[in-house]
Design a protein around this motif. Structure first.
Motif, PDB file in Angstrom:
ATOM      1  N   GLU A   1       0.859  -1.183   0.000  1.00 28.61           N
ATOM      2  CA  GLU A   1       0.000   0.000   0.000  1.00 28.61           C
ATOM      3  C   GLU A   1       0.893   1.229   0.000  1.00 28.61           C
ATOM      4  OE1 GLU A   1      -2.923  -0.051   3.025  1.00 28.61           O
ATOM      5  OE2 GLU A   1      -3.968  -1.770   2.151  1.00 28.61           O
TER       6      GLU A   1
ATOM      7  N   GLU B   1       1.542   5.627  -0.030  1.00 25.58           N
ATOM      8  CA  GLU B   1       1.118   7.013   0.212  1.00 25.58           C
ATOM      9  C   GLU B   1       1.904   7.897  -0.739  1.00 25.58           C
ATOM     10  OE1 GLU B   1       1.358   8.388   4.238  1.00 25.58           O
ATOM     11  OE2 GLU B   1       0.590   6.477   4.984  1.00 25.58           O
TER      12      GLU B   1
ATOM     13  N   TYR C   1       3.153  11.504  -2.297  1.00 27.34           N
ATOM     14  CA  TYR C   1       3.441  12.905  -1.962  1.00 27.34           C
ATOM     15  C   TYR C   1       3.864  13.625  -3.227  1.00 27.34           C
ATOM     16  CZ  TYR C   1       3.736  10.769   2.649  1.00 27.34           C
ATOM     17  OH  TYR C   1       3.459  10.057   3.792  1.00 27.34           O
TER      18      TYR C   1
ATOM     19  N   ASN D   1      -3.890   8.274  -3.110  1.00 32.08           N
ATOM     20  CA  ASN D   1      -4.435   9.336  -2.265  1.00 32.08           C
ATOM     21  C   ASN D   1      -5.857   9.580  -2.742  1.00 32.08           C
ATOM     22  OD1 ASN D   1      -4.328  10.849  -4.560  1.00 32.08           O
ATOM     23  ND2 ASN D   1      -2.637  12.161  -3.891  1.00 32.08           N
TER      24      ASN D   1
END
Lengths: 163, 728
Positions: free
Chosen positions: B550, B552, B554, B614
């Motif tokens: 998984e 994230e 940025y 996101n």
């Protein structure tokens, strides 16, 4: 599983060759050939089955055919038969049975095969799922001036039973 | 009137098989013909019964860790022997596994396979192709695990064993960690090499060449006496691809990658450095290996064996999903040593495997030195109908990529990293009134990572209804082991999508839980007649603790992103139910046939088939279906073999896979059902020497078996098998 199957089959196959040889030896004991000089060898010709040849050769080392020593010969070609008292033809050479039979004519030569459908042989060995039987043709054998024991006829199957 | 034959038969019938075999030639010569006829009859009947017993009820070892009859095994188990393998003409272990029920064997490229026991493959779906790799099955050679601890699974091409030196392959179905440790989740595939029963010298050479460029040569020489046997084996195999095209994924930053097959001379337009990624586009596999086996048996219950070997392999297959091409090149160079000592009930085993691997040729960072040590000590205690087997086990694995990294280069591990696990286990086996057999096994395992203990178990009950029928039930639980990637990855990768750059950082997760499977199974074995057996089972299993990377995301600047990826456990639970049946027969003495099939359905609950980066960026689409259709609903086969007194041998086998709907990140793909027919004909031209023709996939059904894989057509090989000495 097949490897045990194969090894086992080969073992059974080897044993059966020995049993066939023992049967042939018993035929010799229970059939009377015309008298010859006792120092003349009893000549067995094996065509097409090395296993049976090796087994019967071992028997010939220690046993006699009546009073006669036994000689065993393996042939690769049907034309190689020069003399014989008994000829054994393997299933794999069955197509040569008529030719061998015509060579024998009515001479006192016992013709044996393990081809169960052979019609021109004197004795057919028949391997079934539960034994080794044989069909005997007394009239053909007698025509060759060979004498059969009654016991052998009693133990044998007839052509009719074999169908 | 009673015939002389009938009288003789009555007497001989009282003789045992042993008494018959002990008769001397002189005794046979003096025996009256009627006795001899009865004797042959008795011999033939007992021989046939013995043959049925050997073929339809062989000895197996893997289910209980000691020799027992197949019919008595408390678990579902299948076995193929050297004869099955030789007769089939299988060129490698996975191809031979197509002769075993319940195995899903899909060819990715010529000679390279994906092998699963019963299924649970490609879960979670819709991810990279790596998730199709089977990491749930433990493969062993002579009790030595040959498992890939990088990310799970077995590199079949790196198994050094000669095909013609395999004595048998046993497959145990269902969770077996309690007996064999982590990774024996869906079952165990155990390869046994030929043992120490050589008297004198025996040797063999098997060579075959195919019209499509296949080459295979295997040599074996062994010598021994009553106590000692030494054997040296060597093999070389080269297989070519049947196509020149590569499946290429078109890169998109956001979501799905559409792909297509393109000729090899065009791949340079789709990726950099393709010459080093695919140095030999038409070669699918090239491998060579040599082995030494030493056995010393001091007494029936005391002995020592040692084996060692080296292997080198170079293949193109589907494993590491680089998101450029479906195929990657993989090279292995490794050596092993395996020591075993047994004394009465004591059994000590230790093995070490050391090697170098490049898991994705031409891609930096995927090259390692690795080592794997495993040992176990166990003691089998027998008292009346009770057998107790306590033991301990230790395993250590390391991977080191330092040697292959230049100064500024970032690798996956950036140095030497390791994993280890220690276990205690016990198995009890009790038979009550010679009818009811109960077994219970438990294993407690400690891992370096994750820092959590795992308990696996197996309970079985089998009941002998009568001499023809046995029913059995199994409840078991097993867990997978930790992988280097999951617990040690520390890797960064820069990707460019047009003018957008993405830096992906892969991070380890020391809290990741190990996958676990629970299974319940009922089975039934029966001698339908003296030459026909059937073995059926119904099974249900439930698997949890799947994981998925998984991320994230940025945004660093307008066209620059950074993605932090870490594997996380999923709430996903797969539930599989199915049934399997095998019917085996010696139709007549020389004809052996086997028919088998496995039917299964897998449901996936709590599917998280999204890959959230996101709020605005979502990779991977939803999977509408709760029925997991990647695993074929039906897998089956048929095999018939003739090996008689004549010089001819013949074997044909059919393997069938039903349709697969594979959910990939390229959307839902259908792989049509496929039947593969093989045929081998042999002629023994002298003594044990044989010439043969072996047809693989003789009807040239080149439909895809594996998603984004190669088409593989027919191959006809002409070969010769030369054997000297008495061969087992």
């Amino acid at each position: 599983m097949v490897i045990t199957f194969v090894v086992f089959t080969q073992f059974v196959y080897g044993q059966m060759s020995n049993y066939k040889s023992l049967y042939i030896y018993n035929f010799i004991k229970r059939i009377e050939w015309p008298a010859v000089q006792t120092d003349e060898a009893f000549h067995i010709v094996i065509y097409g089955d090395r296993g049976t040849y090796e087994s019967i050769s071992k028997i010939a080392d220690s046993k006699l055919a009546g009073d006669r020593p036994i000689e065993v010969e393996y042939i690769d070609d049907v034309e190689d038969i020069l003399t014989a008292d008994l000829i054994y033809v393997d299933f794999s050479k069955r197509k040569y049975i008529p030719k061998i039979n015509s060579w024998i004519k009515n001479r006192p030569i016992l013709l044996v095969s393990d081809y169960k459908n052979a019609k021109l042989t004197d004795i057919n060995l028949i391997e079934t799922s539960d034994g080794l039987e044989f069909v005997i043709r007394p009239e053909l054998i007698r025509d060759k001036n060979l004498k059969l024991s009654d016991m052998l006829v009693q133990l044998a199957k007839t052509d009719n039973e074999n169908r | 009137m009673i015939s002389p034959f009938a009288m003789a038969q009555k007497e001989v019938q009282n003789m045992s098989t042993e008494e018959i075999s002990q008769l001397t030639q002189d005794e046979l010569l003096e025996m009256p013909l009627e006795d001899l006829m009865a004797l042959v009859r008795r011999f033939k009947l007992s021989s046939l019964e013995e043959l049925y017993e050997k073929v339809l009820n062989p000895e197996v070892k893997t289910a209980s860790k000691f020799d027992e009859k197949y019919f008595e095994s408390p678990l579902s188990i299948s076995v193929i022997t050297a004869g099955d393998i030789e007769a089939s003409g299988a060129l490698n272990v996975p191809e031979a596994l197509r002769l075993i029920p319940g195995l899903i064997v899909r060819q990715k490229t010529n000679g390279n396979y994906d092998v699963h026991i019963r299924g649970n493959d490609n879960i979670p779906s819709g991810q990279t192709l790596f998730y199709s790799e089977n990491s749930l099955t433990l493969v062993m050679i002579d009790e030595r695990p040959v498992y890939n601890h990088f990310q799970g699974g077995t590199f079949w091409e790196s198994l050094p064993v000669n095909m013609e030196n395999i004595d048998r392959i046993e497959v145990v179905y269902g969770p077996s960690s309690a007996l064999y440790g982590p990774n024996a989740v869906s079952g165990v595939i155990h390869i046994f090499t030929k043992r120490n029963d050589v008297k004198g010298v025996e040797s063999s050479v098997v060579m075959q060449m195919g019209a499509e460029g296949s080459q295979d040569i295997q040599g074996n020489i062994a010598f021994g006496n009553n106590n000692f046997t030494a054997r040296i084996t060597a093999n070389y195999q080269k297989l070519d691809r049947f196509q020149d095209e590569y499946f290429v994924f078109e890169n998109h930053f956001d979501t799905v990658r559409k792909g297509r097959y393109i000729p090899s001379d065009s791949i340079k337009y789709f990726a950099d450095n393709t010459d080093s990624k695919f140095p030999n586009p038409l070669r699918s596999s090239e491998r060579k290996a040599a082995n030494l086996y030493l056995y010393y048996q001091k007494a029936k219950d005391e002995g020592i064996s040692f084996s060692a070997g080296i292997q080198q392999s170079d293949i193109q297959s589907i494993f590491f999903d680089t998101r450029e091409f479906s195929l990657t090149g993989r090279q292995s160079l490794s050596g092993y040593g395996n020591l075993k000592y047994y004394y009465k009930g004591l059994n000590f085993n230790a093995s070490y495997n050391l090697g170098e691997q490049n898991l994705a040729l031409g891609y930096p960072g995927y090259e390692f030195v690795y080592g794997n040590f495993q040992s176990s000590l166990e003691y089998l205690y027998k008292w009346k109908n009770l057998k107790i087997l306590p033991g301990i086990s230790y395993q250590y694995v390391f991977y080191d990529d330092k040697r292959f990294l230049s100064k500024d280069e970032i690798g996956i591990f950036n140095g030497r990293q390791d994993l280890n696990n220690t276990a205690v286990f016990i198995r009890a086996d009790y038979t009550l009134f010679e009818k009811l057999r109960l077994t219970a096994a438990g294993r407690w395992e400690w891992f370096k990572y994750p820092k959590e203990d795992y308990f696996s178990y197996q309970f079985t009950a089998s009941y002998t209804i009568d001499e023809h029928s046995v029913v059995r039930g199994v409840y078991s639980k097993a867990n997978r082991g930790p992988f280097m990637w999951d617990y040690h990855v520390n890797f960064s990768e820069l990707s460019q999508y047009g003018n957008t750059s993405l830096m992906t950082n892969y991070n380890k997760n020391l809290e990741l839980k190990l996958l676990e499977m629970h299974m319940f199974e009922m089975g039934f074995r029966s001698h339908l007649s003296r030459n026909v057996t059937a073995d059926g089972s119904i099974f249900y299993n439930q698997t949890t603790n799947y994981n998925l990377p998984e991320g994230e995301l940025y945004q660093l600047s307008q066209n620059s992103y950074q993605l932090e990826v870490k594997k996380q456990n999923l709430p996903l639970v797969s539930k599989q139910m199915g049934a399997s049946l095998i019917v085996e027969t010696l139709i007549v003495k020389h004809i052996h046939a086997k028919l088998f099939g496995t039917l299964q359905m897998t449901n996936i609950d709590k599917v998280t088939s999204r890959y959230d980066l996101n709020d605005t960026l979502v990779v991977i689409i939803n999977n509408d279906s709760k029925i997991h259709k990647s695993t074929p609903t039906f897998t089956g086969g048929f095999n018939i073999n003739y090996r008689g007194d004549s010089k001819f041998t013949a074997n044909t086998d059919v393997y069938f896979l039903s349709t697969q709907d594979v959910f990939t990140y390229d959307g839902m793909k259908k792989i049509n059902s496929k039947a593969i027919v093989n045929l081998k004909l042999g002629y023994r031209f002298y003594d044990q020497h044989q010439v043969f023709i072996s047809g693989r996939n003789i009807f040239a059904n080149d439909a895809y078996e594996f998603i984004f894989g190669d088409r593989v057509g027919a191959e006809f090989l002409l070969g010769v098998s030369l054997k000297w000495g008495k061969q087992k």
